[in-house]
Motif scaffolding. Structure first.
Motif, PDB file in Angstrom:
ATOM      1  N   HIS A  79       0.832  -1.203   0.000  1.00 36.99           N
ATOM      2  CA  HIS A  79       0.000   0.000   0.000  1.00 36.99           C
ATOM      3  C   HIS A  79       0.873   1.262   0.000  1.00 36.99           C
ATOM      4  O   HIS A  79       0.400   2.352   0.263  1.00 36.99           O
ATOM      5  CB  HIS A  79      -0.932  -0.024   1.217  1.00 36.99           C
ATOM      6  CG  HIS A  79      -2.119   0.845   1.082  1.00 36.99           C
ATOM      7  ND1 HIS A  79      -2.173   2.113   1.576  1.00 36.99           N
ATOM      8  CD2 HIS A  79      -3.313   0.622   0.487  1.00 36.99           C
ATOM      9  CE1 HIS A  79      -3.343   2.647   1.304  1.00 36.99           C
ATOM     10  NE2 HIS A  79      -4.048   1.764   0.641  1.00 36.99           N
ATOM     11  N   ASP A  80       2.163   1.089  -0.284  1.00 37.44           N
ATOM     12  CA  ASP A  80       3.147   2.180  -0.357  1.00 37.44           C
ATOM     13  C   ASP A  80       3.342   2.917   0.961  1.00 37.44           C
ATOM     14  O   ASP A  80       3.717   4.087   0.975  1.00 37.44           O
ATOM     15  CB  ASP A  80       2.796   3.173  -1.471  1.00 37.44           C
ATOM     16  CG  ASP A  80       2.917   2.548  -2.842  1.00 37.44           C
ATOM     17  OD1 ASP A  80       3.808   1.693  -3.026  1.00 37.44           O
ATOM     18  OD2 ASP A  80       2.116   2.897  -3.732  1.00 37.44           O
ATOM     19  N   GLU A  81       3.118   2.250   2.061  1.00 38.95           N
ATOM     20  CA  GLU A  81       3.413   2.807   3.380  1.00 38.95           C
ATOM     21  C   GLU A  81       4.721   2.178   3.849  1.00 38.95           C
ATOM     22  O   GLU A  81       4.752   1.318   4.719  1.00 38.95           O
ATOM     23  CB  GLU A  81       2.268   2.525   4.352  1.00 38.95           C
ATOM     24  CG  GLU A  81       0.974   3.216   3.963  1.00 38.95           C
ATOM     25  CD  GLU A  81      -0.132   2.964   4.963  1.00 38.95           C
ATOM     26  OE1 GLU A  81       0.122   3.080   6.187  1.00 38.95           O
ATOM     27  OE2 GLU A  81      -1.243   2.636   4.528  1.00 38.95           O
ATOM     28  N   TRP A  82       5.810   2.659   3.252  1.00 35.40           N
ATOM     29  CA  TRP A  82       7.116   2.012   3.395  1.00 35.40           C
ATOM     30  C   TRP A  82       7.657   2.057   4.812  1.00 35.40           C
ATOM     31  O   TRP A  82       8.188   1.067   5.301  1.00 35.40           O
ATOM     32  CB  TRP A  82       8.105   2.633   2.411  1.00 35.40           C
ATOM     33  CG  TRP A  82       7.618   2.494   1.019  1.00 35.40           C
ATOM     34  CD1 TRP A  82       7.086   3.473   0.229  1.00 35.40           C
ATOM     35  CD2 TRP A  82       7.549   1.294   0.255  1.00 35.40           C
ATOM     36  NE1 TRP A  82       6.705   2.950  -0.976  1.00 35.40           N
ATOM     37  CE2 TRP A  82       6.986   1.616  -0.994  1.00 35.40           C
ATOM     38  CE3 TRP A  82       7.921  -0.025   0.491  1.00 35.40           C
ATOM     39  CZ2 TRP A  82       6.773   0.670  -1.997  1.00 35.40           C
ATOM     40  CZ3 TRP A  82       7.714  -0.966  -0.497  1.00 35.40           C
ATOM     41  CH2 TRP A  82       7.150  -0.614  -1.725  1.00 35.40           C
ATOM     42  N   ASN A 107      11.387 -14.138   4.124  1.00 29.48           N
ATOM     43  CA  ASN A 107      10.460 -14.094   3.000  1.00 29.48           C
ATOM     44  C   ASN A 107       9.770 -12.724   2.926  1.00 29.48           C
ATOM     45  O   ASN A 107       9.587 -12.160   1.844  1.00 29.48           O
ATOM     46  CB  ASN A 107       9.425 -15.222   3.125  1.00 29.48           C
ATOM     47  CG  ASN A 107       8.567 -15.353   1.911  1.00 29.48           C
ATOM     48  OD1 ASN A 107       8.965 -15.020   0.807  1.00 29.48           O
ATOM     49  ND2 ASN A 107       7.367 -15.877   2.107  1.00 29.48           N
ATOM     50  N   GLY A 108       9.393 -12.200   4.088  1.00 30.06           N
ATOM     51  CA  GLY A 108       8.780 -10.868   4.138  1.00 30.06           C
ATOM     52  C   GLY A 108       9.734  -9.787   3.637  1.00 30.06           C
ATOM     53  O   GLY A 108       9.341  -8.897   2.879  1.00 30.06           O
ATOM     54  N   ARG A 113      11.608  -5.942  -0.475  1.00 29.38           N
ATOM     55  CA  ARG A 113      12.625  -5.463  -1.427  1.00 29.38           C
ATOM     56  C   ARG A 113      12.118  -5.535  -2.863  1.00 29.38           C
ATOM     57  O   ARG A 113      12.328  -4.617  -3.661  1.00 29.38           O
ATOM     58  CB  ARG A 113      13.907  -6.290  -1.283  1.00 29.38           C
ATOM     59  CG  ARG A 113      14.722  -5.951  -0.040  1.00 29.38           C
ATOM     60  CD  ARG A 113      16.089  -6.628  -0.050  1.00 29.38           C
ATOM     61  NE  ARG A 113      15.993  -8.087  -0.073  1.00 29.38           N
ATOM     62  CZ  ARG A 113      15.909  -8.846   1.011  1.00 29.38           C
ATOM     63  NH1 ARG A 113      15.905  -8.298   2.207  1.00 29.38           N
ATOM     64  NH2 ARG A 113      15.850 -10.160   0.905  1.00 29.38           N
ATOM     65  N   GLN A 114      11.416  -6.615  -3.193  1.00 29.68           N
ATOM     66  CA  GLN A 114      10.898  -6.782  -4.545  1.00 29.68           C
ATOM     67  C   GLN A 114       9.853  -5.707  -4.876  1.00 29.68           C
ATOM     68  O   GLN A 114       9.841  -5.168  -5.985  1.00 29.68           O
ATOM     69  CB  GLN A 114      10.282  -8.171  -4.718  1.00 29.68           C
ATOM     70  CG  GLN A 114       9.855  -8.469  -6.136  1.00 29.68           C
ATOM     71  CD  GLN A 114      11.027  -8.464  -7.105  1.00 29.68           C
ATOM     72  OE1 GLN A 114      12.025  -9.114  -6.871  1.00 29.68           O
ATOM     73  NE2 GLN A 114      10.904  -7.718  -8.192  1.00 29.68           N
ATOM     74  N   LEU A 115       9.009  -5.389  -3.923  1.00 30.49           N
ATOM     75  CA  LEU A 115       8.007  -4.340  -4.142  1.00 30.49           C
ATOM     76  C   LEU A 115       8.666  -2.990  -4.411  1.00 30.49           C
ATOM     77  O   LEU A 115       8.244  -2.243  -5.297  1.00 30.49           O
ATOM     78  CB  LEU A 115       7.068  -4.238  -2.935  1.00 30.49           C
ATOM     79  CG  LEU A 115       6.045  -5.360  -2.799  1.00 30.49           C
ATOM     80  CD1 LEU A 115       5.421  -5.349  -1.416  1.00 30.49           C
ATOM     81  CD2 LEU A 115       4.973  -5.224  -3.880  1.00 30.49           C
ATOM     82  N   PRO A 123      16.389   1.055  -2.297  1.00 31.30           N
ATOM     83  CA  PRO A 123      16.159   0.163  -1.145  1.00 31.30           C
ATOM     84  C   PRO A 123      16.205   0.942   0.165  1.00 31.30           C
ATOM     85  O   PRO A 123      16.942   1.916   0.286  1.00 31.30           O
ATOM     86  CB  PRO A 123      17.305  -0.847  -1.234  1.00 31.30           C
ATOM     87  CG  PRO A 123      18.297  -0.273  -2.164  1.00 31.30           C
ATOM     88  CD  PRO A 123      17.623   0.763  -3.000  1.00 31.30           C
ATOM     89  N   LEU A 124      15.387   0.513   1.107  1.00 30.87           N
ATOM     90  CA  LEU A 124      15.423   1.073   2.449  1.00 30.87           C
ATOM     91  C   LEU A 124      16.332   0.196   3.287  1.00 30.87           C
ATOM     92  O   LEU A 124      16.410  -1.015   3.088  1.00 30.87           O
ATOM     93  CB  LEU A 124      14.028   1.103   3.079  1.00 30.87           C
ATOM     94  CG  LEU A 124      13.095   2.170   2.546  1.00 30.87           C
ATOM     95  CD1 LEU A 124      11.721   2.017   3.213  1.00 30.87           C
ATOM     96  CD2 LEU A 124      13.628   3.560   2.816  1.00 30.87           C
ATOM     97  N   GLU A 125      17.002   0.801   4.213  1.00 32.43           N
ATOM     98  CA  GLU A 125      17.922   0.054   5.072  1.00 32.43           C
ATOM     99  C   GLU A 125      17.139  -0.806   6.048  1.00 32.43           C
ATOM    100  O   GLU A 125      16.209  -0.352   6.690  1.00 32.43           O
ATOM    101  CB  GLU A 125      18.823   1.016   5.850  1.00 32.43           C
ATOM    102  CG  GLU A 125      19.855   1.697   4.993  1.00 32.43           C
ATOM    103  CD  GLU A 125      20.780   0.722   4.305  1.00 32.43           C
ATOM    104  OE1 GLU A 125      21.261  -0.219   4.979  1.00 32.43           O
ATOM    105  OE2 GLU A 125      21.040   0.898   3.107  1.00 32.43           O
TER     106      GLU A 125
END
Length: 129
Positions: A79-82, A107-108, A113-115, A123-125
């Protein structure tokens, strides 16, 4: 029995039979595991808000249920709430106690990362526990 009594009995049975349906409580449907399964199905159907609600209910029932936090992290990311997704996956990281839970967390993170990659975002740390 007289006809009058039979008539009243018949009327009573008809009224009872036509009354509201009895609702049986099914406690096995209100478990963290069931809510996570529901959330995963809803994620596949692109129903982010409903999925979040299911994962949140799982956390309400068991605040240490690692897989529920993984689900929340992925749902928020989809939902783009990173930042919220990152927080939930980090929480799952800290809660994971066995190999199965660690695998769910990994897996999560992979989905997260794929999203981000699919949306051409940097990428976020990952914060380590």
């Amino acid at each position: 029995m007289t006809r009058l009594h039979m008539g009243w009995l018949l009327l009573f049975l008809i009224l009872v039979g036509c009354g509201p349906e009895t609702i049986f409580v099914r406690p096995f449907l209100d478990t963290p595991e069931q809510h996570v399964r529901n959330g995963e199905i809803l994620l596949r159907q692109y129903k982010w808000e409903d999925a979040v609600r299911e994962f949140q209910r799982a956390v309400e029932l068991d605040p240490d249920y690692t897989v529920a936090y993984v689900g929340l992290g992925v749902a928020y990311a989809q939902h783009d709430e990173w930042e919220r997704g990152l927080q939930m996956l980090s929480k799952a990281d800290t809660l994971a106690q066995n190999q199965e839970e660690r695998a769910a967390v990994e897996n999560g993170w992979a989905k997260f990362r794929q999203l981000r990659q699919d949306r051409n975002l940097p990428p976020l740390e990952r914060s380590t526990p």
